[in-house]
Write a protein that holds these residues in place. Structure first.
Motif, PDB file in Angstrom:
ATOM      1  N   MET A   1       9.083  16.587 -12.186  1.00  0.00           N
ATOM      2  CA  MET A   1       8.016  17.352 -11.735  1.00  0.00           C
ATOM      3  C   MET A   1       6.670  16.505 -11.769  1.00  0.00           C
ATOM      4  O   MET A   1       5.805  16.524 -10.901  1.00  0.00           O
ATOM      5  CB  MET A   1       7.945  18.432 -12.845  1.00  0.00           C
ATOM      6  CG  MET A   1       6.456  19.286 -12.429  1.00  0.00           C
ATOM      7  SD  MET A   1       6.421  20.610 -13.802  1.00  0.00           S
ATOM      8  CE  MET A   1       7.451  21.772 -13.020  1.00  0.00           C
ATOM      9  N   ALA A   2       6.668  15.523 -12.709  1.00  0.00           N
ATOM     10  CA  ALA A   2       5.580  14.629 -13.040  1.00  0.00           C
ATOM     11  C   ALA A   2       5.490  13.651 -11.767  1.00  0.00           C
ATOM     12  O   ALA A   2       4.588  13.519 -11.221  1.00  0.00           O
ATOM     13  CB  ALA A   2       5.737  13.808 -14.297  1.00  0.00           C
ATOM     14  N   ASP A   3       6.707  13.286 -11.376  1.00  0.00           N
ATOM     15  CA  ASP A   3       6.798  12.192 -10.375  1.00  0.00           C
ATOM     16  C   ASP A   3       6.228  12.990  -8.994  1.00  0.00           C
ATOM     17  O   ASP A   3       5.249  12.484  -8.119  1.00  0.00           O
ATOM     18  CB  ASP A   3       8.190  11.896 -10.018  1.00  0.00           C
ATOM     19  CG  ASP A   3       8.593  10.785 -11.039  1.00  0.00           C
ATOM     20  OD1 ASP A   3       7.600  10.361 -11.690  1.00  0.00           O
ATOM     21  OD2 ASP A   3       9.698  10.577 -11.189  1.00  0.00           O
ATOM     22  N   ILE A   4       6.715  14.135  -8.715  1.00  0.00           N
ATOM     23  CA  ILE A   4       6.247  14.906  -7.216  1.00  0.00           C
ATOM     24  C   ILE A   4       4.760  15.176  -7.463  1.00  0.00           C
ATOM     25  O   ILE A   4       4.160  15.022  -6.423  1.00  0.00           O
ATOM     26  CB  ILE A   4       7.248  16.157  -7.202  1.00  0.00           C
ATOM     27  CG1 ILE A   4       8.682  15.778  -7.196  1.00  0.00           C
ATOM     28  CG2 ILE A   4       6.665  16.971  -5.940  1.00  0.00           C
ATOM     29  CD1 ILE A   4       8.933  14.912  -5.778  1.00  0.00           C
ATOM     30  N   ILE A   5       4.287  15.889  -8.566  1.00  0.00           N
ATOM     31  CA  ILE A   5       2.970  16.001  -8.780  1.00  0.00           C
ATOM     32  C   ILE A   5       2.033  14.758  -8.319  1.00  0.00           C
ATOM     33  O   ILE A   5       1.048  14.940  -7.558  1.00  0.00           O
ATOM     34  CB  ILE A   5       2.517  16.793  -9.793  1.00  0.00           C
ATOM     35  CG1 ILE A   5       3.019  18.011 -10.090  1.00  0.00           C
ATOM     36  CG2 ILE A   5       1.056  16.853 -10.035  1.00  0.00           C
ATOM     37  CD1 ILE A   5       2.940  18.829 -11.408  1.00  0.00           C
ATOM     38  N   ALA A   6       2.586  13.817  -8.880  1.00  0.00           N
ATOM     39  CA  ALA A   6       1.774  12.548  -8.984  1.00  0.00           C
ATOM     40  C   ALA A   6       1.717  11.987  -7.288  1.00  0.00           C
ATOM     41  O   ALA A   6       0.715  11.669  -7.032  1.00  0.00           O
ATOM     42  CB  ALA A   6       2.322  11.401  -9.726  1.00  0.00           C
ATOM     43  N   SER A   7       2.940  12.128  -6.703  1.00  0.00           N
ATOM     44  CA  SER A   7       2.838  11.725  -5.396  1.00  0.00           C
ATOM     45  C   SER A   7       1.943  12.612  -4.308  1.00  0.00           C
ATOM     46  O   SER A   7       1.475  12.124  -3.297  1.00  0.00           O
ATOM     47  CB  SER A   7       4.052  12.037  -4.734  1.00  0.00           C
ATOM     48  OG  SER A   7       4.540  13.257  -4.612  1.00  0.00           O
TER      49      SER A   7
ATOM     50  N   GLY B   1       0.848  -1.145  -0.081  1.00  0.00           N
ATOM     51  CA  GLY B   1      -0.002   0.031  -0.081  1.00  0.00           C
ATOM     52  C   GLY B   1       0.737   1.023  -0.036  1.00  0.00           C
ATOM     53  O   GLY B   1       0.265   2.501   0.629  1.00  0.00           O
ATOM     54  N   LEU B   2       2.018   1.146  -0.605  1.00  0.00           N
ATOM     55  CA  LEU B   2       2.909   2.232  -0.473  1.00  0.00           C
ATOM     56  C   LEU B   2       3.780   2.328  -1.732  1.00  0.00           C
ATOM     57  O   LEU B   2       4.159   1.205  -2.157  1.00  0.00           O
ATOM     58  CB  LEU B   2       3.807   2.438   0.719  1.00  0.00           C
ATOM     59  CG  LEU B   2       4.665   3.564   1.101  1.00  0.00           C
ATOM     60  CD1 LEU B   2       3.645   4.817   1.328  1.00  0.00           C
ATOM     61  CD2 LEU B   2       5.416   3.419   2.234  1.00  0.00           C
ATOM     62  N   LEU B   3       4.291   3.498  -2.243  1.00  0.00           N
ATOM     63  CA  LEU B   3       4.942   3.455  -3.536  1.00  0.00           C
ATOM     64  C   LEU B   3       5.948   4.790  -3.180  1.00  0.00           C
ATOM     65  O   LEU B   3       5.692   5.917  -2.667  1.00  0.00           O
ATOM     66  CB  LEU B   3       4.092   3.671  -4.594  1.00  0.00           C
ATOM     67  CG  LEU B   3       4.793   3.663  -5.926  1.00  0.00           C
ATOM     68  CD1 LEU B   3       3.869   3.057  -6.940  1.00  0.00           C
ATOM     69  CD2 LEU B   3       4.901   4.937  -6.570  1.00  0.00           C
ATOM     70  N   VAL B   4       7.291   4.488  -3.811  1.00  0.00           N
ATOM     71  CA  VAL B   4       8.155   5.624  -3.562  1.00  0.00           C
ATOM     72  C   VAL B   4       8.766   6.048  -4.985  1.00  0.00           C
ATOM     73  O   VAL B   4       8.901   5.187  -5.798  1.00  0.00           O
ATOM     74  CB  VAL B   4       9.284   5.278  -2.533  1.00  0.00           C
ATOM     75  CG1 VAL B   4      10.460   6.173  -2.696  1.00  0.00           C
ATOM     76  CG2 VAL B   4       9.034   4.810  -1.419  1.00  0.00           C
ATOM     77  N   TYR B   5       8.779   7.136  -5.354  1.00  0.00           N
ATOM     78  CA  TYR B   5       9.149   7.916  -6.414  1.00  0.00           C
ATOM     79  C   TYR B   5      10.666   8.296  -6.283  1.00  0.00           C
ATOM     80  O   TYR B   5      11.045   8.741  -5.259  1.00  0.00           O
ATOM     81  CB  TYR B   5       8.371   9.061  -7.026  1.00  0.00           C
ATOM     82  CG  TYR B   5       6.852   8.498  -7.677  1.00  0.00           C
ATOM     83  CD1 TYR B   5       6.769   8.142  -8.619  1.00  0.00           C
ATOM     84  CD2 TYR B   5       5.780   8.951  -6.769  1.00  0.00           C
ATOM     85  CE1 TYR B   5       5.555   7.875  -9.185  1.00  0.00           C
ATOM     86  CE2 TYR B   5       4.586   8.815  -7.397  1.00  0.00           C
ATOM     87  CZ  TYR B   5       4.449   7.929  -8.585  1.00  0.00           C
ATOM     88  OH  TYR B   5       3.138   7.782  -8.808  1.00  0.00           O
ATOM     89  N   PRO B   6      11.376   8.490  -7.344  1.00  0.00           N
ATOM     90  CA  PRO B   6      12.749   8.949  -7.313  1.00  0.00           C
ATOM     91  C   PRO B   6      12.647  10.374  -6.958  1.00  0.00           C
ATOM     92  O   PRO B   6      11.591  11.096  -7.091  1.00  0.00           O
ATOM     93  CB  PRO B   6      13.221   8.847  -8.662  1.00  0.00           C
ATOM     94  CG  PRO B   6      12.501   7.709  -9.496  1.00  0.00           C
ATOM     95  CD  PRO B   6      11.343   7.704  -8.798  1.00  0.00           C
ATOM     96  N   THR B   7      13.860  10.617  -5.997  1.00  0.00           N
ATOM     97  CA  THR B   7      13.912  11.960  -5.269  1.00  0.00           C
ATOM     98  C   THR B   7      12.873  12.224  -4.370  1.00  0.00           C
ATOM     99  O   THR B   7      12.981  13.241  -3.573  1.00  0.00           O
ATOM    100  CB  THR B   7      13.539  13.066  -6.440  1.00  0.00           C
ATOM    101  OG1 THR B   7      12.221  13.335  -6.748  1.00  0.00           O
ATOM    102  CG2 THR B   7      14.418  13.036  -7.785  1.00  0.00           C
TER     103      THR B   7
ATOM    104  N   GLY C   1      14.440   8.321  -2.629  1.00  0.00           N
ATOM    105  CA  GLY C   1      14.342   7.673  -3.729  1.00  0.00           C
ATOM    106  C   GLY C   1      15.195   7.963  -4.835  1.00  0.00           C
ATOM    107  O   GLY C   1      15.500   9.224  -4.851  1.00  0.00           O
ATOM    108  N   LEU C   2      16.176   7.204  -5.447  1.00  0.00           N
ATOM    109  CA  LEU C   2      17.302   7.473  -6.388  1.00  0.00           C
ATOM    110  C   LEU C   2      16.813   7.335  -7.751  1.00  0.00           C
ATOM    111  O   LEU C   2      16.493   8.256  -8.624  1.00  0.00           O
ATOM    112  CB  LEU C   2      18.459   6.640  -6.048  1.00  0.00           C
ATOM    113  CG  LEU C   2      18.874   6.758  -4.671  1.00  0.00           C
ATOM    114  CD1 LEU C   2      20.180   5.793  -4.598  1.00  0.00           C
ATOM    115  CD2 LEU C   2      19.455   7.939  -4.328  1.00  0.00           C
TER     116      LEU C   2
END
Length: 775
Positions: free
Chosen positions: A163-169, A16-22, A92-93
């Motif tokens: 930017m897309a990753d941070i907004i999605a998070s 139930g958790l997901l980590v994006y790069p950065t 996240g790397l």
């Protein structure tokens, strides 16, 4: 950032958790293999691969249970908590894909292919970034769940993918959609997908906002109503009205639920109750609705009494209450017997027809007692407005249901004995014809859904036993008469009246006047004299009044003197009732010329009618007096014409009409008289007067005559015979076609009367006239 190619690192499955790069975030790790993987990472280079489980409920996932693409992260910090769980801070790397999972004994490792992050951008990337940022800004304004600092941080980013990753998070989207974004390596595709998601979330938020506003308004209105109701309760409490209208509405609701009305009626009642609750008490309509609801509640919809189907017991009750009236009793007992066999018989509609005082109304009460049903009586005498039967519409001021519905409310059950008293006294005018409204009430095929203008809902009258009473059937419209079973009650003979006085009236009047049987005794000879000389009626009402008069005078004597017991005999009867009011019988004392005794049927039963003929010198003028109707006058004309045509055979001067004026008179001239049955009586009186032959004093006659001398049948032979018997006649001349009616005449009367049935006037004259000419 250090560039990493293919590499083997420990694997940590996430639920139930997901980590994006950065991204930097805390994780709580509790599973044994996960803890071992973390410790291995801390020993080596702090690198660990995080990927999501497809099913969060699995505690020990295999390779098939994990997504292939995840994030290579660096463990920044690790802290053991008292409950054995480890809280770890990771960063996240890069995106990475599992090439192979290596199963160690204590943990999983993964051979990864690490994707290089594309940081370049062109004009299209710039446009997509601006669009994505604008949509995100609009979303933040609507959502108000994301801080402006986050927007500032995102705005400063130069890399499209980051930017897309941070907004999605920061978006509240499903984990599968977040995983899809993680698996989209191409920056342009990833930004387009995020733009679509933000746009969709904006639409959802706008809808949520609209729904929220509606709910808020509804809540505000509900809260306002609640507040006002509470204020109203407080005011009512101060005024002494504890429950107010709300308590009244609750009470009415309980009654509606409890009274057993049909569903369609219940729906109407609840709808009206809802209207009543919303309308102010001061409104005129409020009381109208309240009255309507109360009428619906008060009516019996399902409550019924159980019929006592004991035929012998019912017969005993009817015999106790009434002497004679065998035909009516037989009909009631037949109804009971059929009801016992079928247990589902529609209520019969009986009409007890007869003169006043014969016990029609009290008989209906006895019927209800024998059936163990409730009794309700409605008097229809003088009713001339249709709305008296069907009710008024609620739009009128002072509207009420009709007498039928009112009677059902009074009865309290759906199967009473319902007496429609004096049904022949209804009339009509410009307001409608009530007898037409009665057609629906008295039709077994229609009255299961009787419609009252006030109630509006259909009401079932099919289980009601209707009993009507009438003095004169001729005034009842034919369609209404057709719906009823007519049972004629002709009247009582002298013998029956004597029994009624001894068995019923005397005991009742003694009790009503505060006397005892020991204080007052009326001998049989006195009762006979009262019946003969002080009353002349078909019923016993006047007879009861005479008994009551004796009781009153006896009470006065007992109170004002020392006398303890009074005995009334035929000798001292005049002291109590005065001189006799009537002469016993109407039979002539001697045979006379030109005076014939006819038999008449009146509203008070059968009676005798004297028809007198006198001759005077003249030129054949025929004079009729005695307030005769058109039919009776025509009978006289027919009799006159018949005698002229048969004068020689009858021993009459053929030219009598040229020498004499003839005067026919029927005494009691103030009483209107009409009907065809005096035809043969007029012929007999005319022949007697013209021939000089006397008429036998003991003979009474009835029958219609034609110009050829035929005798036609008449009605009411039973009543006429009783009248003749009371008058002291011993011979009755009647039409031959009325032979079937002799069975209806009480046996005690038949034995004392001789019936001569004729079909022609010649036979009448043969039996009525004496053979010799009166000198």
């Amino acid at each position: 950032m250090e560039e990493i190619n293919n590499k083997i690192v420990p694997l940590l499955p996430l639920r139930g958790l997901l980590v994006y790069p950065t991204m930097v975030l805390h994780l709580d790790v509790g599973r044994e293999k996960s803890v071992q993987a973390l410790e291995k990472a801390m020993v080596d280079d702090h690198l660990i691969f995080l990927t999501m489980q497809k099913d969060m409920d699995i505690d020990d996932p295999t390779e098939e249970d994990l997504y292939k693409i995840g994030t290579l992260t660096k463990v920044k910090q690790m802290l053991k908590l008292p409950n054995g769980t480890i809280r770890v801070l990771v960063e996240g790397l890069q995106r990475a894909e599992i090439l192979e999972i290596i199963e160690e004994e204590e943990y999983f490792s993964a051979n990864l292919h690490v994707f290089d992050e594309d940081t370049s951008k062109d004009i299209e990337d710039e446009a997509l970034m601006r669009t994505m940022l604008e949509y995100f800004e609009q979303y933040i304004k609507i959502s108000k769940k994301i801080s402006n600092e986050t927007l500032s941080t995102v705005s400063d980013m130069e890399e499209p993918g980051r930017m897309a990753d941070i907004i999605a998070s920061h978006l509240p989207i499903k984990l599968k959609e977040k995983q899809h974004i993680l698996e989209t390596i191409d920056n342009k595709k990833r930004m387009n997908y995020v733009i679509d998601i933000i746009h969709n979330e904006k639409e959802v938020l706008n809808l949520e906002k609209k729904i929220g506003q509606r709910v808020k308004k509804s809540m505000e209105r509900t809260q306002k109503e609640y507040y006002l109701r509470e204020q109203m309760k407080a005011i009512q409490k101060e005024l002494g009205d504890k429950d107010g209208k709300s308590g009244e509405v609750s009470s009415l609701m309980e009654k509606i639920e409890a009274c057993g009305m049909p569903e369609h009626v219940k729906e109407t009642a609840l709808k009206e109750l809802d209207r009543y609750e919303k309308i102010p008490s001061t409104s005129a309509e409020s009381s109208v609705i309240r009255n309507y609801i109360e009428w619906l509640i008060a009516l019996p919809w399902s409550k019924a009494t159980e019929d006592d189907l004991d035929v012998l017991k019912a017969e005993k009750i009817l015999d106790e209450d009434h002497y004679g009236l065998e035909k009516v009793k037989e009909r009631v007992l037949e109804y009971l017997a059929v009801q016992k066999l079928t247990n589902s018989l529609k209520g019969p509609i009986l009409c007890l027809a007869g003169p006043p005082g014969v016990g029609k109304t009290s008989l209906a009460r006895s019927i209800s007692r024998s059936l163990n049903r409730h009794f309700v009586r409605v008097s229809l005498g003088g009713v001339r407005d249709e709305s008296e039967i069907r009710g008024h519409r609620r739009t009128y001021v002072g509207a009420m249901p009709g007498r039928i519905i009112q009677g059902m409310k009074k009865a309290g059950t759906i199967n009473p004995v319902f007496l429609l008293d004096e049904i022949d006294k209804m009339s009509n005018d410009f307001r409608g014809d009530p007898s037409a409204a009665m057609l629906e009430v008295l039709d077994p095929e229609q009255n299961h859904n009787f419609s009252d203008h006030y109630i509006e809902e259909t009401y079932d009258l099919s289980k009601v036993m209707f009993v009507a009473t009438a003095n004169n059937l001729a005034t009842i419209p034919a369609p209404l008469r057709d719906r009823m079973e007519i049972i004629s009650i002709a009247g009582y003979t002298e013998l029956e009246k004597n029994h009624i006085v001894k068995d019923h009236l005397l005991e009742k009047q003694i009790k009503d006047h505060g006397l005892t049987k020991g204080q007052l005794q009326i001998r049989d000879d006195a009762i006979q004299k009262i019946v003969r000389l002080y009353t002349r009626e078909a019923g016993v009402r006047s007879l009861e009044r005479q008994i009551a008069s004796i009781c009153r005078k006896s009470a006065k004597i007992i109170v004002t003197s020392d006398k303890k017991k009074i005995v009334v005999t035929s000798k001292n009867l005049e002291e109590f009732l005065g001189k006799p009011k009537f002469r016993f019988g109407q039979a002539e004392e001697i045979d006379q010329v030109g005076v014939a005794t006819g038999l008449a049927y009146t509203t008070v039963g059968g009676d005798t009618l004297q028809i007198e003929v006198s001759l005077a010198p003249g030129k054949g003028k025929l004079v009729l007096t005695g307030k005769l109707g058109d039919v009776m006058r025509e009978s006289a004309q027919a009799a006159f014409s018949y005698i002229r045509s048969k004068s020689e055979e009858l021993g009459i001067d053929p030219k009598f009409h040229e020498k004499h004026d003839i005067h026919i008179h029927v005494p009691e001239g103030a009483v209107p008289k009409d009907g065809p049955s005096a035809g043969i009586t007029m012929v007999t009186a005319l022949v007697s007067a013209l021939s000089g032959r006397t008429i036998k004093k003991e003979v009474g006659m009835t029958g219609e005559v034609t110009l050829r001398g035929r005798v036609l049948p008449i009605g009411g032979l039973k009543e006429k015979s009783l009248g003749a018997h009371r008058a002291g006649l011993t011979t009755i001349i009647a039409p031959k076609d009325n032979e079937k009616d002799l069975e209806d005449i009480p046996e005690s009367v038949r034995e004392e009367l001789e019936f001569i049935l004729v079909s022609h006037v010649d036979e009448v004259l043969k039996h009525a006239l004496n053979g010799s000419v009166n000198s």
